[in-house]
Design a protein around this motif. Structure first.
Motif, PDB file in Angstrom:
ATOM      1  N   ASP A  16       3.646-101.606 -14.569  1.00 51.37           N
ATOM      2  CA  ASP A  16       4.408-101.320 -15.783  1.00 51.37           C
ATOM      3  C   ASP A  16       4.979 -99.907 -15.775  1.00 51.37           C
ATOM      4  OD1 ASP A  16       3.863-103.835 -16.686  1.00 51.37           O
ATOM      5  OD2 ASP A  16       2.322-103.240 -18.148  1.00 51.37           O
ATOM      6  N   ALA A  17       4.321 -99.000 -15.044  1.00 53.07           N
ATOM      7  CA  ALA A  17       4.804 -97.618 -14.962  1.00 53.07           C
ATOM      8  C   ALA A  17       5.943 -97.464 -13.964  1.00 53.07           C
ATOM      9  CB  ALA A  17       3.653 -96.691 -14.573  1.00 53.07           C
ATOM     10  N   GLY A  18       6.300 -98.558 -13.298  1.00 50.28           N
ATOM     11  CA  GLY A  18       7.410 -98.504 -12.351  1.00 50.28           C
ATOM     12  C   GLY A  18       6.997 -98.292 -10.923  1.00 50.28           C
ATOM     13  N   VAL A  19       5.710 -98.357 -10.631  1.00 49.54           N
ATOM     14  CA  VAL A  19       5.251 -98.191  -9.259  1.00 49.54           C
ATOM     15  C   VAL A  19       5.581 -99.462  -8.482  1.00 49.54           C
ATOM     16  CG1 VAL A  19       3.247 -97.841  -7.758  1.00 49.54           C
ATOM     17  CG2 VAL A  19       3.387 -96.654  -9.960  1.00 49.54           C
ATOM     18  N   PRO A  20       6.274 -99.361  -7.369  1.00 43.93           N
ATOM     19  CA  PRO A  20       6.564-100.561  -6.572  1.00 43.93           C
ATOM     20  C   PRO A  20       5.263-101.216  -6.116  1.00 43.93           C
ATOM     21  CG  PRO A  20       7.891 -98.682  -5.842  1.00 43.93           C
ATOM     22  CD  PRO A  20       6.873 -98.139  -6.784  1.00 43.93           C
ATOM     23  N   VAL A  61       1.298 -99.990  -4.848  1.00 43.96           N
ATOM     24  CA  VAL A  61       0.155-100.159  -5.746  1.00 43.96           C
ATOM     25  C   VAL A  61      -1.151-100.156  -4.980  1.00 43.96           C
ATOM     26  CG1 VAL A  61      -1.003-101.785  -7.287  1.00 43.96           C
ATOM     27  CG2 VAL A  61       1.427-101.294  -7.601  1.00 43.96           C
ATOM     28  N   GLN A  62      -1.211-100.908  -3.876  1.00 43.57           N
ATOM     29  CA  GLN A  62      -2.453-100.983  -3.087  1.00 43.57           C
ATOM     30  C   GLN A  62      -2.890 -99.593  -2.641  1.00 43.57           C
ATOM     31  OE1 GLN A  62      -4.274-104.025  -2.028  1.00 43.57           O
ATOM     32  NE2 GLN A  62      -5.740-102.341  -1.802  1.00 43.57           N
ATOM     33  N   GLU A  63      -1.924 -98.794  -2.184  1.00 49.92           N
ATOM     34  CA  GLU A  63      -2.217 -97.438  -1.715  1.00 49.92           C
ATOM     35  C   GLU A  63      -2.832 -96.594  -2.823  1.00 49.92           C
ATOM     36  OE1 GLU A  63       0.499 -93.511  -0.744  1.00 49.92           O
ATOM     37  OE2 GLU A  63       1.275 -95.500  -0.199  1.00 49.92           O
ATOM     38  N   LEU A  64      -2.280 -96.701  -4.042  1.00 47.32           N
ATOM     39  CA  LEU A  64      -2.796 -95.903  -5.152  1.00 47.32           C
ATOM     40  C   LEU A  64      -4.136 -96.424  -5.660  1.00 47.32           C
ATOM     41  CD1 LEU A  64       0.453 -95.188  -7.209  1.00 47.32           C
ATOM     42  CD2 LEU A  64      -0.690 -93.734  -5.543  1.00 47.32           C
ATOM     43  N   LEU A  65      -4.328 -97.711  -5.608  1.00 45.94           N
ATOM     44  CA  LEU A  65      -5.604 -98.265  -6.049  1.00 45.94           C
ATOM     45  C   LEU A  65      -6.762 -97.757  -5.191  1.00 45.94           C
ATOM     46  CD1 LEU A  65      -4.687-102.004  -6.772  1.00 45.94           C
ATOM     47  CD2 LEU A  65      -5.314-100.269  -8.466  1.00 45.94           C
ATOM     48  N   ASP A  66      -6.504 -97.555  -3.926  1.00 41.76           N
ATOM     49  CA  ASP A  66      -7.558 -97.153  -2.995  1.00 41.76           C
ATOM     50  C   ASP A  66      -7.616 -95.645  -2.783  1.00 41.76           C
ATOM     51  OD1 ASP A  66      -8.047 -99.844  -2.700  1.00 41.76           O
ATOM     52  OD2 ASP A  66      -6.807-100.040  -0.891  1.00 41.76           O
ATOM     53  N   ALA A  67      -6.748 -94.888  -3.463  1.00 38.13           N
ATOM     54  CA  ALA A  67      -6.666 -93.444  -3.224  1.00 38.13           C
ATOM     55  C   ALA A  67      -7.691 -92.676  -4.051  1.00 38.13           C
ATOM     56  CB  ALA A  67      -5.254 -92.951  -3.558  1.00 38.13           C
ATOM     57  N   GLY A  68      -8.065 -91.503  -3.520  1.00 39.01           N
ATOM     58  CA  GLY A  68      -8.889 -90.581  -4.275  1.00 39.01           C
ATOM     59  C   GLY A  68      -8.031 -89.837  -5.279  1.00 39.01           C
ATOM     60  N   PRO A  69      -8.638 -88.991  -6.118  1.00 43.48           N
ATOM     61  CA  PRO A  69      -7.887 -88.296  -7.175  1.00 43.48           C
ATOM     62  C   PRO A  69      -6.696 -87.495  -6.655  1.00 43.48           C
ATOM     63  CG  PRO A  69     -10.243 -88.087  -7.551  1.00 43.48           C
ATOM     64  CD  PRO A  69     -10.092 -88.718  -6.208  1.00 43.48           C
ATOM     65  N   GLU A  70      -6.893 -86.708  -5.577  1.00 46.29           N
ATOM     66  CA  GLU A  70      -5.802 -85.880  -5.073  1.00 46.29           C
ATOM     67  C   GLU A  70      -4.706 -86.737  -4.444  1.00 46.29           C
ATOM     68  OE1 GLU A  70      -7.186 -82.863  -2.457  1.00 46.29           O
ATOM     69  OE2 GLU A  70      -8.428 -81.860  -3.989  1.00 46.29           O
ATOM     70  N   GLU A  71      -5.119 -87.736  -3.674  1.00 40.54           N
ATOM     71  CA  GLU A  71      -4.137 -88.623  -3.051  1.00 40.54           C
ATOM     72  C   GLU A  71      -3.372 -89.410  -4.117  1.00 40.54           C
ATOM     73  OE1 GLU A  71      -6.291 -89.695   1.196  1.00 40.54           O
ATOM     74  OE2 GLU A  71      -6.793 -90.850  -0.602  1.00 40.54           O
ATOM     75  N   PHE A  72      -4.084 -89.806  -5.163  1.00 44.99           N
ATOM     76  CA  PHE A  72      -3.436 -90.542  -6.248  1.00 44.99           C
ATOM     77  C   PHE A  72      -2.375 -89.678  -6.921  1.00 44.99           C
ATOM     78  CE2 PHE A  72      -2.924 -92.019 -10.591  1.00 44.99           C
ATOM     79  CZ  PHE A  72      -2.869 -93.392 -10.444  1.00 44.99           C
ATOM     80  N   ALA A  73      -2.721 -88.425  -7.216  1.00 45.71           N
ATOM     81  CA  ALA A  73      -1.772 -87.521  -7.874  1.00 45.71           C
ATOM     82  C   ALA A  73      -0.554 -87.270  -6.998  1.00 45.71           C
ATOM     83  CB  ALA A  73      -2.465 -86.209  -8.222  1.00 45.71           C
ATOM     84  N   GLU A  74      -0.783 -87.074  -5.701  1.00 44.91           N
ATOM     85  CA  GLU A  74       0.336 -86.836  -4.786  1.00 44.91           C
ATOM     86  C   GLU A  74       1.214 -88.070  -4.671  1.00 44.91           C
ATOM     87  OE1 GLU A  74       3.012 -85.093  -2.375  1.00 44.91           O
ATOM     88  OE2 GLU A  74       1.382 -84.119  -3.483  1.00 44.91           O
ATOM     89  N   GLY A  75       0.565 -89.252  -4.630  1.00 50.29           N
ATOM     90  CA  GLY A  75       1.336 -90.495  -4.556  1.00 50.29           C
ATOM     91  C   GLY A  75       2.203 -90.696  -5.780  1.00 50.29           C
ATOM     92  N   VAL A  76       1.662 -90.382  -6.951  1.00 50.77           N
ATOM     93  CA  VAL A  76       2.424 -90.513  -8.185  1.00 50.77           C
ATOM     94  C   VAL A  76       3.606 -89.547  -8.193  1.00 50.77           C
ATOM     95  CG1 VAL A  76       2.358 -90.165 -10.683  1.00 50.77           C
ATOM     96  CG2 VAL A  76       0.519 -91.436  -9.549  1.00 50.77           C
ATOM     97  N   ARG A  77       3.371 -88.314  -7.705  1.00 49.89           N
ATOM     98  CA  ARG A  77       4.468 -87.327  -7.656  1.00 49.89           C
ATOM     99  C   ARG A  77       5.585 -87.814  -6.731  1.00 49.89           C
ATOM    100  NH1 ARG A  77       0.240 -83.429  -8.100  1.00 49.89           N
ATOM    101  NH2 ARG A  77      -0.008 -83.348  -5.840  1.00 49.89           N
TER     102      ARG A  77
END
Length: 263
Positions: free
Chosen positions: A56-60, A64-80
């Protein structure tokens, strides 16, 4: 334990969406029980909600799989990174909307704004729309061939419209496309065109912008075929030693620099 319908309801998605997430590997598909049904636990609800939130936030979905499995820093970088890509896409879409808005005027299709302004100036001189359309089509082709030169060329065309002979020439285009070949005004037009050609040669302003011969012939043939009067005009100029319309050739040297009027 939950059925697929209950899982979908708790996560706020459709059963079809759940099945799609199974197919693309985002949501593990549980084994069937002895009764042949699949059942889901609370972990599936949480994961499905996270998937829905990211989507819903527009993440392709591919990210999504990459962000679901990411740690906090990796998640933040992926979102950026996703945000940067979305900003670029927004700018592209905004540019597309602006181009579409310009296209609404019709003439902006495949034409730079400088050419549109020039055509509007011709309209202000009373040039008929049939001729405007013919010149517009020629500029569409020229702009596609030499887009880097078109604004410079149009600036020169505006300068030429300060020449009384050029203004008089365009005054004939209020009805010249309907003239018969033997209309006496064709000779008067030829006189004006010849004077303009002579001045262009003396100023070193002849040529065809580096356009190839085949393209020049295409432009010239379009002009000649526009009306019987145009065909006769070109014939008269050739009799006087001039060749071509888009690219001037075979200049009559005996009349250059003499100040003699055309014959």
């Amino acid at each position: 334990m939950l059925t697929i319908s209950q899982l979908a309801a708790y996560a706020g998605v459709t059963v079809r969406a759940v099945r799609h997430y199974h197919q693309v590997g985002l949501l593990p598909e549980p084994e069937r029980d002895r009764s042949g049904y699949r059942s889901y636990d609370a972990g599936a609800v949480v994961r499905l909600i996270r998937i829905r939130t990211l989507a819903d936030a527009g993440v392709p979905l591919a990210r999504v799989q990459e962000l679901l499995d990411a740690g906090p820093e990796e998640f933040a970088e992926g979102v950026r990174t996703i945000d940067t890509n979305l900003r670029a896409e927004i700018r592209r879409l905004q540019g597309t909307r602006k181009r579409l808005a310009r296209l609404a005027a019709g003439e902006h299709l495949a034409l730079p704004g400088s050419v549109v302004g020039y055509l509007d100036r011709l309209r202000g001189l009373g040039v008929v729309e049939r001729y405007i359309e013919m010149e517009r089509d020629a500029w569409i082709m020229i702009a596609a061939q030499v887009p880097h030169l078109i604004d410079f060329v149009i600036a020169k065309k505006h300068e030429q419209l300060d020449d009384p002979d050029m203004v008089k020439l365009y005054s004939f285009f209020r009805g010249a496309l309907d003239w018969p070949a033997d209309d006496p005004r064709v000779v008067e037009v030829a006189d004006i065109v010849e004077r303009l050609m002579m001045r262009a040669v003396e100023a070193g302003e002849v040529g065809a912008l580096g356009l190839d011969d085949q393209f020049v012939d295409l432009l010239d043939s379009t002009m000649v075929q526009s009306s019987p009067a145009a065909e006769r005009l070109v014939a008269i100029l050739e009799e006087r030693g001039w060749r071509g319309w888009t690219r001037v050739e075979r200049v009559p040297a005996e009349r250059l620099h003499t100040g003699l009027p055309p014959t």
